[in-house]
Design an enzyme around this catalytic site. Structure first.
Site, PDB file in Angstrom:
ATOM      1  N   ASP A  17      68.740  51.766   7.671  1.00 19.63           N
ATOM      2  CA  ASP A  17      68.778  52.191   6.312  1.00 19.63           C
ATOM      3  C   ASP A  17      67.307  51.719   5.530  1.00 19.63           C
ATOM      4  O   ASP A  17      66.960  50.834   5.477  1.00 19.63           O
ATOM      5  CB  ASP A  17      69.863  51.358   5.582  1.00 19.63           C
ATOM      6  N   ASP A  18      66.708  52.817   5.078  1.00 24.70           N
ATOM      7  CA  ASP A  18      65.636  52.978   4.521  1.00 24.70           C
ATOM      8  C   ASP A  18      64.282  52.526   5.368  1.00 24.70           C
ATOM      9  O   ASP A  18      63.342  51.856   5.148  1.00 24.70           O
ATOM     10  CB  ASP A  18      65.429  51.984   3.433  1.00 24.70           C
ATOM     11  N   CYS A  51      69.739  58.160   0.747  1.00 26.46           N
ATOM     12  CA  CYS A  51      70.863  57.863   1.662  1.00 26.46           C
ATOM     13  C   CYS A  51      72.074  58.844   1.708  1.00 26.46           C
ATOM     14  O   CYS A  51      72.512  59.308   2.628  1.00 26.46           O
ATOM     15  CB  CYS A  51      71.357  56.466   1.371  1.00 26.46           C
ATOM     16  N   LYS A  97      77.321  50.782   7.502  1.00 24.70           N
ATOM     17  CA  LYS A  97      77.360  51.458   5.943  1.00 24.70           C
ATOM     18  C   LYS A  97      78.137  52.683   6.093  1.00 24.70           C
ATOM     19  O   LYS A  97      77.713  53.706   6.769  1.00 24.70           O
ATOM     20  CB  LYS A  97      76.165  51.355   5.298  1.00 24.70           C
ATOM     21  N   HIS A 117      78.857  54.706   2.730  1.00 27.83           N
ATOM     22  CA  HIS A 117      78.127  55.488   1.533  1.00 27.83           C
ATOM     23  C   HIS A 117      78.169  56.902   1.171  1.00 27.83           C
ATOM     24  O   HIS A 117      77.700  57.657   0.719  1.00 27.83           O
ATOM     25  CB  HIS A 117      76.569  55.179   1.758  1.00 27.83           C
ATOM     26  N   SER A 165      75.939  50.586  -0.140  1.00 24.67           N
ATOM     27  CA  SER A 165      74.442  49.832   0.015  1.00 24.67           C
ATOM     28  C   SER A 165      75.022  48.607  -0.025  1.00 24.67           C
ATOM     29  O   SER A 165      75.505  48.153  -1.094  1.00 24.67           O
ATOM     30  CB  SER A 165      73.320  50.407  -0.741  1.00 24.67           C
ATOM     31  N   HIS A 219      67.355  47.832   4.154  1.00 28.15           N
ATOM     32  CA  HIS A 219      67.605  48.204   2.754  1.00 28.15           C
ATOM     33  C   HIS A 219      67.716  46.586   2.092  1.00 28.15           C
ATOM     34  O   HIS A 219      68.026  45.922   2.739  1.00 28.15           O
ATOM     35  CB  HIS A 219      69.177  48.832   2.633  1.00 28.15           C
ATOM     36  N   ASP A 263      67.949  56.669   7.794  1.00 28.51           N
ATOM     37  CA  ASP A 263      68.435  57.968   6.884  1.00 28.51           C
ATOM     38  C   ASP A 263      67.492  58.350   5.871  1.00 28.51           C
ATOM     39  O   ASP A 263      67.770  59.272   5.217  1.00 28.51           O
ATOM     40  CB  ASP A 263      69.572  57.036   5.953  1.00 28.51           C
ATOM     41  N   ASN A 264      66.341  57.816   5.761  1.00 27.97           N
ATOM     42  CA  ASN A 264      65.161  58.210   4.857  1.00 27.97           C
ATOM     43  C   ASN A 264      64.093  57.320   4.965  1.00 27.97           C
ATOM     44  O   ASN A 264      63.922  56.774   5.734  1.00 27.97           O
ATOM     45  CB  ASN A 264      65.617  58.516   3.397  1.00 27.97           C
TER      46      ASN A 264
END
Lengths: 442, 442
Positions: free
Chosen positions: B36-37, B76, B129, B131, B155, B212, B264-265
């Site tokens: 995540d991130d 996300c 997660k 989301h 998140s 994250h 995810d990004n």
């Protein structure tokens, strides 16, 4: 007030104030070249793999190249206000965004510019973009200490755009703008000024509009670079610098002249911020503020690369020192860099403050960078206020990728306190408050 | 509708659809790990100078590492919607920002997820997660094809946050969240699932909340890395991947299992986008979208680094192919990457579309990047609409610094037309329009 300050700096005072060693020689001519929106990484000597800048590289290799030199704002108007006055731009009332065509304000006449500070010893000219107000009484640059002006009132993407040239009587003649010829026009005017200024020291501030958009290279450069129109106009700018240096040599002034080259802020949608992240207008990150600084003075400054932290507000006190001119009687934030340039001395700054509009966005010390404010999408995020301040060891991590806030509590305590002190000290000077918007968590 | 799709993919259909060569062997187990991130540049195998990720590096060195792999969104929720469905997120109704605690929508039940597409052949679990909506009827992940779930609804910076664990009857047991234990909890649940899934092929989607914010490394990792709390949690994540691989080996499943790792990004306020500029949420620039993609399948995929352009929407069709499962009867934007992974084939894509919320922000082709939309300060700037579209040769200029729009009129004509076509085709699908604000020129 401008006049009264000039009166204070009476004719004899400047020379009387010269240090003994400097008094023996004529103060140097000074040429300060300020590119518009040029990135830290867009010169050969700063590592550009795409853009060829042999003339600037030659100046850098023979002189001083600073790696950690900051503009005093991440956009044009405040950065130039800071550079010209030696003060954080918020003191000048010009911290907020840039002056637009419809605005009626400008650099206050009470401010003392480099040109005024060097008077009466120096002949002075501004050739290029002004962008510090174009409505009376703030305009033209001649009301701020420049004997002559040849250039444009604001950015080359603002309309209507005219080229103004000062007459001997202080009035302005207006000429239409041909974008493709602007760089040559600015430099031609500067070269004419140099040739006409043999009698006494001169200060030429050359502020080309390149490489601000629109990117309109002259015929000889269109398509010539390996880096698109942006590369073309930077290479054209470099060639113009080459012409300027040749004219100096031709006039026998090369060793009597300090040439400085910098930019007013980081790159916008094109151009490279080098290893830094962020760009023009982006709060806090180095990429909006870090710019090249080359100082060339053959015979006086020896080749040197320095990572001393410095900012364009340092130019006024440094140039006053080198010219033997007294500092203006105002609160200065800039410091004298002559020791850094001459002897490789340490930075005279314990810290530099980076502003975003009227807000304190970040602090830089020789080792650390504290980021307290940034943008996320359309949100102006007060990172320090929402419990997520960022601390980077920029000597090791120039891209500002690894937050050491949790790992360095003592450094954080120190820098947080400094950040709050800077906020409390400076933000009340702001003309207006910009509201905060918190991003929704994601 | 989800049920009717599941009915369509009847028990026998999946195996009947297997290509002859694949039918002979049991389809692979699939483990899809989504950080995540996490930034492109934050793994050792992607060049991080600060963060040690030996386990992920080992998977990358023994398998396929993709250098030009994109998330399907720069935030996300839409990125995960795209990844799970094989479709540009705008088709799913989840293109806009991320789902917040108060939102009542989620991934439509009409969408077919990877978990559903692999049914009935596969046992499926989501550990981590979600989301993609946490209000009925969109929640929990079991209504989208996952037999089991152990994780958090959104998140880890959203409140209130609970850890949910599915019971055999499909209901959820709720546990309080201890941030420092989340990574271990997710991976423990995944490892338990692996050990319980010997009977038939399994699909484990492991979606840790790391890195994250808030960054809360477990005790064993707090302060251990050389890269702050961010480095700690990434190294903790890497160690958890190591535990997972060891568990796979222990179960004798290593050569029967495809492990995928991605994010995810791009990185948010910390983390490195590698040579790319921009970050999570920043429209258009590669830094918001480019993520790692590691594919490891010992004995099947040979070591390979590929710059084939690809996107997380490709995972659904690729995994269907490798599993011998039929593609769901929906409009897919993703393409089968199995040839890229197995043989180093060229990308199956002529282009990839990068969205910012409901807007088309950029196009990527194997060589070129067209940026039509970006942020400047608080403005969402439609660069293409204001006559300043950007064209970068990303094979040579991954930092997107040199705009070749004026230099490549034929490429620009082609990509401009594609950009307009993408806009006209996709933007009407958007749920709501975000107004444009033009920046004042500066």
């Amino acid at each position: 007030m401008s006049l009264s300050r000039r009166d204070m700096i009476a004719a004899g005072a400047a020379l009387a104030a010269l240090p003994a060693a400097a008094r023996a020689v004529r103060p140097p001519n000074i040429i300060l070249i300020v590119a518009d929106d040029l990135g830290w990484g867009d010169l050969g000597c700063y590592g550009s793999p795409f853009i060829r800048t042999p003339h600037l590289d030659r100046l850098a290799n023979a002189g001083v190249r600073m790696t950690d030199f900051y503009a005093s704002a991440n956009v044009c108007t405040p950065s130039r206000a800071g550079m010209l006055t030696g003060r954080y731009p918020i003191r000048t009332g010009l911290a907020h965004e840039v002056i637009t065509v419809k605005d009626r304000h400008g650099l206050p006449l009470s401010e003392v510019t480099i040109a005024e500070a060097l008077k009466p010893g120096y002949a002075t000219m501004l050739a290029g973009k002004w962008h510090l107000g174009h409505a009376a009484p703030h305009w033209p640059p001649m009301v701020h200490g420049f004997d002559a002006f040849a250039g444009i009132p604001y950015s080359n993407d603002m309309r209507p755009l005219s080229f103004f040239r000062s007459r001997a009587d202080g009035t302005l003649a207006e000429e239409p703008v041909v974008q493709e010829r602007l760089t040559d026009q600015f430099f031609d005017a500067g070269i004419d000024f140099i040739r006409a200024s043999a009698a006494r020291p001169f200060f030429l501030m050359l502020t080309p509009s390149a490489p601000h958009i629109p990117l309109r290279p002259g015929k000889a450069f269109a398509g010539r670079s390996d880096a698109g129109s942006y590369g073309d106009v930077v290479e054209e700018l470099d060639a113009a610098v080459g012409r300027l240096v040749a004219a100096l040599k031709g006039a026998g002034l090369e060793r009597d002249t300090l040439i400085l080259f910098t930019s007013d802020n980081g790159p916008w949608f094109e151009g490279s911020a080098g290893p830094a992240q962020g760009r023009k207008g982006g709060a806090g990150w180095d990429g909006g503020y870090l710019v090249p600084l080359i100082a060339s003075w053959p015979g006086t400054l020896r080749p040197r690369v320095t990572d001393a932290i410095a900012m364009n507000i340092d130019l006024l006190p440094t140039l006053c020192t080198l010219a033997g001119a007294p500092l203006p009687p105002v609160t200065l934030d800039g410091r004298d860099l002559s020791g850094v340039w001459r002897r490789g001395a340490a930075s005279p700054h314990e810290q530099l403050i980076l502003f975003n509009n009227e807000r304190v966005a970040a602090l830089r010390t020789p080792r650390w960078k504290f980021v307290g404010r940034s943008y996320y999408r359309s949100y102006n995020v007060p990172l320090a206020a929402i419990g997520y301040p960022l601390l980077f060891d920029v000597t090791r991590d120039p891209g500002e990728t690894i937050n050491l806030a949790a790992r360095q509590p003592e450094v954080m305590a120190d820098l947080s306190a400094r950040f709050i002190a800077a906020r409390d000290s400076f933000e009340p000077l702001g003309l207006r408050q910009v509201p905060d918007f918190l991003p929704s968590a994601s």
